[in-house]
Design a protein around this motif. Sequence first.
Motif, PDB file in Angstrom:
ATOM      1  N   ILE A 401     -11.434 -18.822  -3.725  1.00  0.00           N
ATOM      2  CA  ILE A 401     -11.179 -17.683  -2.838  1.00  0.00           C
ATOM      3  C   ILE A 401      -9.821 -17.823  -2.187  1.00  0.00           C
ATOM      4  CG2 ILE A 401     -11.820 -16.702  -0.624  1.00  0.00           C
ATOM      5  CD1 ILE A 401     -14.670 -16.879  -1.459  1.00  0.00           C
ATOM      6  N   LYS A 402      -9.521 -19.038  -1.769  1.00  0.00           N
ATOM      7  CA  LYS A 402      -8.224 -19.266  -1.146  1.00  0.00           C
ATOM      8  C   LYS A 402      -7.118 -18.858  -2.108  1.00  0.00           C
ATOM      9  CE  LYS A 402      -8.687 -23.286   0.766  1.00  0.00           C
ATOM     10  NZ  LYS A 402      -8.385 -24.727   0.676  1.00  0.00           N
ATOM     11  N   ARG A 403      -7.313 -19.194  -3.372  1.00  0.00           N
ATOM     12  CA  ARG A 403      -6.273 -18.865  -4.359  1.00  0.00           C
ATOM     13  C   ARG A 403      -6.100 -17.370  -4.468  1.00  0.00           C
ATOM     14  NH1 ARG A 403      -4.578 -23.418  -3.282  1.00  0.00           N
ATOM     15  NH2 ARG A 403      -6.229 -24.951  -3.491  1.00  0.00           N
ATOM     16  N   ILE A 404      -7.207 -16.664  -4.368  1.00  0.00           N
ATOM     17  CA  ILE A 404      -7.092 -15.213  -4.503  1.00  0.00           C
ATOM     18  C   ILE A 404      -6.355 -14.640  -3.317  1.00  0.00           C
ATOM     19  CG2 ILE A 404      -8.321 -13.053  -4.701  1.00  0.00           C
ATOM     20  CD1 ILE A 404     -10.688 -14.801  -5.750  1.00  0.00           C
ATOM     21  N   SER A 405      -6.752 -15.104  -2.144  1.00  0.00           N
ATOM     22  CA  SER A 405      -6.138 -14.476  -0.979  1.00  0.00           C
ATOM     23  C   SER A 405      -4.671 -14.843  -0.865  1.00  0.00           C
ATOM     24  CB  SER A 405      -6.884 -14.871   0.294  1.00  0.00           C
ATOM     25  OG  SER A 405      -6.994 -16.266   0.349  1.00  0.00           O
ATOM     26  N   ASN A 406      -4.293 -15.933  -1.525  1.00  0.00           N
ATOM     27  CA  ASN A 406      -2.873 -16.268  -1.527  1.00  0.00           C
ATOM     28  C   ASN A 406      -2.066 -15.304  -2.367  1.00  0.00           C
ATOM     29  OD1 ASN A 406      -3.190 -18.417   0.049  1.00  0.00           O
ATOM     30  ND2 ASN A 406      -3.197 -19.943  -1.594  1.00  0.00           N
ATOM     31  N   LYS A 407      -2.791 -14.644  -3.243  1.00  0.00           N
ATOM     32  CA  LYS A 407      -2.053 -13.840  -4.194  1.00  0.00           C
ATOM     33  C   LYS A 407      -1.935 -12.421  -3.718  1.00  0.00           C
ATOM     34  CE  LYS A 407      -3.177 -16.636  -8.065  1.00  0.00           C
ATOM     35  NZ  LYS A 407      -3.423 -16.633  -9.466  1.00  0.00           N
ATOM     36  N   LYS A 408      -0.972 -11.790  -4.291  1.00  0.00           N
ATOM     37  CA  LYS A 408      -0.780 -10.412  -3.904  1.00  0.00           C
ATOM     38  C   LYS A 408      -1.763  -9.530  -4.669  1.00  0.00           C
ATOM     39  CE  LYS A 408       2.767  -9.960  -7.398  1.00  0.00           C
ATOM     40  NZ  LYS A 408       4.118  -9.535  -7.654  1.00  0.00           N
ATOM     41  N   ILE A 409      -2.001  -8.401  -4.101  1.00  0.00           N
ATOM     42  CA  ILE A 409      -2.796  -7.409  -4.776  1.00  0.00           C
ATOM     43  C   ILE A 409      -1.831  -6.418  -5.399  1.00  0.00           C
ATOM     44  CG2 ILE A 409      -4.474  -5.567  -4.453  1.00  0.00           C
ATOM     45  CD1 ILE A 409      -5.628  -8.308  -3.968  1.00  0.00           C
ATOM     46  N   GLY A 410      -1.937  -6.265  -6.675  1.00  0.00           N
ATOM     47  CA  GLY A 410      -1.014  -5.351  -7.333  1.00  0.00           C
ATOM     48  C   GLY A 410      -1.327  -3.921  -6.977  1.00  0.00           C
ATOM     49  N   ASN A 411      -0.341  -3.106  -7.037  1.00  0.00           N
ATOM     50  CA  ASN A 411      -0.615  -1.712  -6.676  1.00  0.00           C
ATOM     51  C   ASN A 411      -1.214  -0.972  -7.846  1.00  0.00           C
ATOM     52  OD1 ASN A 411       1.829  -1.956  -8.005  1.00  0.00           O
ATOM     53  ND2 ASN A 411       2.454   0.066  -7.301  1.00  0.00           N
ATOM     54  N   GLY A 412      -0.688  -1.217  -9.010  1.00  0.00           N
ATOM     55  CA  GLY A 412      -1.294  -0.634 -10.191  1.00  0.00           C
ATOM     56  C   GLY A 412      -1.214   0.875 -10.242  1.00  0.00           C
ATOM     57  N   GLN A 413      -0.780   1.435  -9.166  1.00  0.00           N
ATOM     58  CA  GLN A 413      -0.705   2.890  -9.194  1.00  0.00           C
ATOM     59  C   GLN A 413       0.736   3.302  -9.101  1.00  0.00           C
ATOM     60  OE1 GLN A 413      -3.074   4.916  -6.502  1.00  0.00           O
ATOM     61  NE2 GLN A 413      -2.398   6.903  -7.214  1.00  0.00           N
ATOM     62  N   GLU A 971       6.421  -3.330   0.585  1.00  0.00           N
ATOM     63  CA  GLU A 971       6.955  -4.359  -0.300  1.00  0.00           C
ATOM     64  C   GLU A 971       6.126  -5.639  -0.178  1.00  0.00           C
ATOM     65  OE1 GLU A 971      11.157  -5.400   0.290  1.00  0.00           O
ATOM     66  OE2 GLU A 971      11.459  -4.272  -1.579  1.00  0.00           O
ATOM     67  N   LYS A 972       5.807  -5.994   1.062  1.00  0.00           N
ATOM     68  CA  LYS A 972       4.992  -7.180   1.300  1.00  0.00           C
ATOM     69  C   LYS A 972       3.643  -7.056   0.594  1.00  0.00           C
ATOM     70  CE  LYS A 972       5.983  -9.227   5.689  1.00  0.00           C
ATOM     71  NZ  LYS A 972       5.707  -9.130   7.126  1.00  0.00           N
ATOM     72  N   ASN A 973       3.135  -5.842   0.551  1.00  0.00           N
ATOM     73  CA  ASN A 973       1.849  -5.609  -0.106  1.00  0.00           C
ATOM     74  C   ASN A 973       2.004  -5.280  -1.588  1.00  0.00           C
ATOM     75  OD1 ASN A 973      -0.562  -5.534   1.934  1.00  0.00           O
ATOM     76  ND2 ASN A 973       1.215  -4.738   3.006  1.00  0.00           N
ATOM     77  N   SER A 974       3.203  -5.513  -2.092  1.00  0.00           N
ATOM     78  CA  SER A 974       3.483  -5.275  -3.512  1.00  0.00           C
ATOM     79  C   SER A 974       3.204  -3.852  -3.956  1.00  0.00           C
ATOM     80  CB  SER A 974       2.676  -6.227  -4.406  1.00  0.00           C
ATOM     81  OG  SER A 974       2.871  -7.536  -4.002  1.00  0.00           O
ATOM     82  N   ILE A 975       3.535  -2.907  -3.085  1.00  0.00           N
ATOM     83  CA  ILE A 975       3.390  -1.514  -3.480  1.00  0.00           C
ATOM     84  C   ILE A 975       4.745  -0.851  -3.338  1.00  0.00           C
ATOM     85  CG2 ILE A 975       2.163   0.640  -3.060  1.00  0.00           C
ATOM     86  CD1 ILE A 975       0.206  -0.941  -1.416  1.00  0.00           C
ATOM     87  N   SER A 976       5.062  -0.019  -4.299  1.00  0.00           N
ATOM     88  CA  SER A 976       6.320   0.694  -4.210  1.00  0.00           C
ATOM     89  C   SER A 976       6.215   1.783  -3.148  1.00  0.00           C
ATOM     90  CB  SER A 976       6.641   1.308  -5.572  1.00  0.00           C
ATOM     91  OG  SER A 976       7.567   2.352  -5.422  1.00  0.00           O
ATOM     92  N   TYR A 977       7.180   1.774  -2.234  1.00  0.00           N
ATOM     93  CA  TYR A 977       7.158   2.761  -1.147  1.00  0.00           C
ATOM     94  C   TYR A 977       7.254   4.175  -1.701  1.00  0.00           C
ATOM     95  CZ  TYR A 977       8.611   5.240   3.103  1.00  0.00           C
ATOM     96  OH  TYR A 977       8.696   6.123   4.151  1.00  0.00           O
ATOM     97  N   LEU A 978       8.170   4.375  -2.643  1.00  0.00           N
ATOM     98  CA  LEU A 978       8.377   5.733  -3.170  1.00  0.00           C
ATOM     99  C   LEU A 978       7.353   6.111  -4.241  1.00  0.00           C
ATOM    100  CD1 LEU A 978      12.260   6.025  -3.581  1.00  0.00           C
ATOM    101  CD2 LEU A 978      10.817   7.191  -1.919  1.00  0.00           C
ATOM    102  N   HIS A 979       7.069   5.181  -5.125  1.00  0.00           N
ATOM    103  CA  HIS A 979       6.233   5.527  -6.280  1.00  0.00           C
ATOM    104  C   HIS A 979       4.756   5.258  -6.035  1.00  0.00           C
ATOM    105  CE1 HIS A 979       9.753   5.782  -9.061  1.00  0.00           C
ATOM    106  NE2 HIS A 979      10.265   4.978  -8.151  1.00  0.00           N
ATOM    107  N   GLY A 980       4.479   4.349  -5.146  1.00  0.00           N
ATOM    108  CA  GLY A 980       3.103   3.892  -5.024  1.00  0.00           C
ATOM    109  C   GLY A 980       2.261   4.760  -4.105  1.00  0.00           C
ATOM    110  N   SER A 981       1.011   4.385  -3.971  1.00  0.00           N
ATOM    111  CA  SER A 981       0.076   5.126  -3.161  1.00  0.00           C
ATOM    112  C   SER A 981      -0.527   4.143  -2.163  1.00  0.00           C
ATOM    113  CB  SER A 981      -0.978   5.704  -4.101  1.00  0.00           C
ATOM    114  OG  SER A 981      -1.972   6.336  -3.378  1.00  0.00           O
ATOM    115  N   TRP A 982      -0.291   4.389  -0.866  1.00  0.00           N
ATOM    116  CA  TRP A 982      -0.680   3.377   0.127  1.00  0.00           C
ATOM    117  C   TRP A 982      -1.237   4.006   1.387  1.00  0.00           C
ATOM    118  CZ3 TRP A 982       2.951   4.707   3.851  1.00  0.00           C
ATOM    119  CH2 TRP A 982       4.153   5.228   3.393  1.00  0.00           C
TER     120      TRP A 982
END
Length: 1188
Positions: A401-413, A971-982
């Motif tokens: 679990i620690k490993r997962i939370s260390n990782k970023k969540i991809g935006n994928g969108q 950016e910190k959340n690995s989501i594109s500000y312009l292209h992504g959905s957040w």
Amino acid sequence: MIQYSLEDLQTILQLDSRYYGFLDLSDPKNSELKELIQRTITALQDEVAHSYSMNIIKQHDGKLVPTKSDQPISDGEHIKENSCNTQYQSKDFKWGMSNETSSNKSVAEIDEVDVNTYCKLGHLHLLMYEHSEALSAYQKYMRLCEKYWEDHAFLYGIGIVYFEFRCFKWSIKSLQELLYLNPHFTCANEAHLRLGLMLKANGEFRTALKHLQLALIDTSPSTFTDLQVKFQIAHLYEVQNKHKAAKESYEFILNNKNVSLDLKADIYRQLGWMYHCVECLGEKKERESNALLFLQKSIEADPKCGQSLYLLGRCYAGVNKVHDAFLAYRNSVEKSEGNADTWCSIGVLYQQQNQPTDALQAYICAVQLDKEHRSAWTNLGILYESCGQLRDAYACYSNAIKRISNKKIGNGQEGNKAVFSKSSTNGLTKGLAQRVKFLESQLSQAPLPSITSKRRQLCSIEEAWNLPISLEINSRQQQQSVQMQQRQFGKNPSVQGPPPPYPHSHGSQSNPLPAKRSKDDGEYSFLQQNQKNLNEQQDKLLHQLSAQNRQALKNSSSPGPTSSTSTSETISDRTNFGSEIISSDNIKEDTDANDLARIVSTVTDQKLKIRCQNISTKLSEDQGLNNYDGTNVSIKYESLTNCNDDTQNNFKDQKPKVEYDNDQESLPTFNIQMDSKQLLSAVKLLPVDEPPINFTITAKNAPPPAPPDCPPQRLTREQLLPPTPSVHLENKKNAFSPQLQEFCLKHPIAVVRGLAGALKLDLGLFSTKTLVEANPDHSVEVRTQVNQSPDENWDVSQAKRVWACISHRSHTTIAKYAQYQASSFQDSLKDEGDKGSAGSQVMSDSDSKDSVSNSNINLKRKRQKNGSKMLRFGTNVDLSDERKWKPQLSELQKLPAFARVISAANMLSHVGHVILGMNTVQLYMKVPGSRTPGHQENNNFCSININIGPGDCEWFAVPDAYWGGIHNLCEKNSISYLHGSWWPVLEDLYKENIPVYRFIQKPGDLVWVNAGCVHWVQSVGWCNNIAWNVGPLTARQYSLAIERYEWNKLQSFKSIVPMIHLSWNLARNIKVSDVKLFELIKMCLLQSLKNVFHLQEYVKSKGVEVRFNGRGKNEASHYCGQCEVEVFNVLFIREQEKRHVVHCLPCALKLSPSLQGIVCLEEYRLSELQQVYDSFTLYRTQGLGQAH
Ligand SMILES: [Zn+2]
């Protein structure tokens, strides 16, 4: 001091980052050059060291002489934020103190090192493939040089180095700035390729494709082949789950007879793995045999590829050929050093064969090679749990679990293409979290000794971690395998450290949790109870576990920071915990990394020759070397930058070019006081041997656009939750008062309450019932979303708060959506009724939503596998057609002018053509929970939104000054500000000192969103909304629109408001009395006219005729078919193409460097533009503010 011949000096002058990948210094042919470079590096380092020591001596003398290198960092934010930097700072030219004073120069002369020395050092180190030294020198240069961005070879060089360190964030920034400032840069194709690869890894697929295609059409020399780019494009399809397109593209490349063996190996590997994973590619048996076939072909083509062998093992294991699987894994381990995935899979095989001790060993190998290997930790946990060693299992799960939370969540969108992202991770996280909780409660209830005193089947995780090689595995396995393991450990002594610690707080003080298992971990408990009898299905599940989300060892061992740069895992999006499909994500990152390395290192002799010729052809020339004093030349850069070299060679831009309109003596200057004649004669003085590069329409010499820092003022908790500016309208007079407009323009956002009532607007015209009667078959875009409470955004599994917003796009009709909207309402009435009968009170909207999600009835609803309720949001319904929507549109004429869809005072009414949803009305049809994710309006225009009702909407808004802060959080959340959905997590905003307005929009309320205001909206009840954009004629609106226009350009994001075209229309149509607004528009016209004329001069110099084409009435403005920038007035079209695609000049030159076969069309005669430009003057009124 070092002595150089003139030839050598010329050579050194030439060398910069652009030779990277082209100049192979390991080639014996280049040994002299290599020696020269090394000599120069030493000399420059000496210079730096000397200056450093001199300064120290001076400071000792008590004369505090500030030198450049002691000055405060000019770009502190950039450097500080750059995690990569800290690692290298220590290497920053600390050559120690040297007391030699070897020169007879005066002290004043030597104590300052020319900043360009650092840049040159960076280039030379780069060419020597000494990346960390290069980075260190480049960063020094960036810190010391105020306008570092003017040196394009520098931007390219540092972009390359960041890329090599997988520091993608910074590499992307540098390369984007480079291409923004100079789209004609010699190595633009190299930059596009790398941007494409990095954006692909970041999940920004649309932009990635754009860059890859720009790399592909470019005919200039490159370090990669067309087929390699095509492979990357095919892979881009694959990671977007466009499997059929990917397969076809791969096969297309295979049919090319020029395909290299390496590329063949890659393609076969991808195809093989796709056959293994992707159901739509055929019937299972056939797929399995195809998978084996292709993987074997891949290994044939590249017998050294450990990755293919590993995948082959996976496929064998999948069809239960255990022995073959082991063989393949073993071979893989031999071929690729330290692959944690392979060890993990070996563990799985052992576990299936009921050899827990061996399995344990293999998993330990995996986690020691990659401490972040979540699958191995998870599998270890399962293994321990199956042996009843709960404490060890708990430790392993916790690690996973620690490993997962260390990782970023991809935006994928990305853009409009919504894909489900990271559901695999999320599902798994949830299962694990529940497992951990369960064990926690077990362990807290049972005293530790009773657990540990049981006879253990396996040694504890701590013991296992510290045992290098188990005796059992030694005795049971073939000697070879053991040797392999020993080698593994031997070669990676650093990976053995202390075991990951047991979590301290388990169970002891926390509230004991109910021991009963929730439904969702059924899968897990089944697995762990029946560990010894795994069937194929379960085996697959285990495989799946191991397939997900590993951290490449490469990353953990690479010197650059890994967190923000890893290519892993942002791409895959398919697997759900417990579902059938195995994601292919585990090969993607390697594909990226390896292919990249391969692509970048591939240098064809021919290309090399072309570029290197430059160096030798230079030698005969002898110009501009001011410092040349016979035989010895000491390297001083100020002299070198003045050196004119106009020798023919391949580099389009010999030296980093400064903008033409800066204040250099030799070049003309431009200002808005010039009339068009002066302007044209000034342009005639500009050189046309190079294509004009400065297309910006803002003021000259500005740095490339970047998100602004947040206002520094610290806000109190109250200030972080400001009251929303709102007015209540009593009557029509209120609505039309100028104070209302003023009020709106003054605030970032405003609610105008009771507007519909005051104006007697018939909102019923926009009710679902009326809409269905009017146009039942009209198209509605649907977003399928997860229902959540408004201030929260959880990932799919409900395990974690995230920024990424998930939605699925589809289409329906008004009638069908209306049906859904109504039935959703009926359902909720029924829910409430049921609840009422159970004795509870009637809930408010938001309360009932909460209780609904706990009620049993809810289970009947359409749910996602993991339990979140889904809803459908009807969005972007186009009401532009006046024939279809006449009563609705004419009702909106009742609005005050500043809020109307069409009005003379609205910039968007001057565009001259339709921009759907901006200068036309759009409708939104909602059920409770429908979300419009965070955004600024297109090109920062204002927007008007009216709630039709019957339910409410909840709004969140952040003043435009803070958009940079939100951009950084994205950016910190690995989501594109312009292209992504957040969907921002509110606490994150408050932590960053970002204030948020929050308010309810009732039916009949109008929300005014001012220019640049960031906002996100969720419906509370069932309602419809209508919305459009307006552009008040203010300097603020105009400058924010232009700012965003430029930022979009840098980000390769299409600006749907054509600002240049609009500015010319504004100049034609309106009189401007606001000085600031006038100057801004005039500046845009000036830049645009200058560019148009310069471009035409350049085109003519190439022998291409500019043909007058004119413009149709209401013809839409043009965008480049390749890069999507606005193309104003001078259009480039390929002659032989049937479909006439407009290109910008940089893209036209990519297709045809000589512009042969390109037609150049002109939309307006120059005289017309001149006339418009000259007659656009400041309108002087007698004290009346705004002009109309
Ligand atoms: Zn273009």
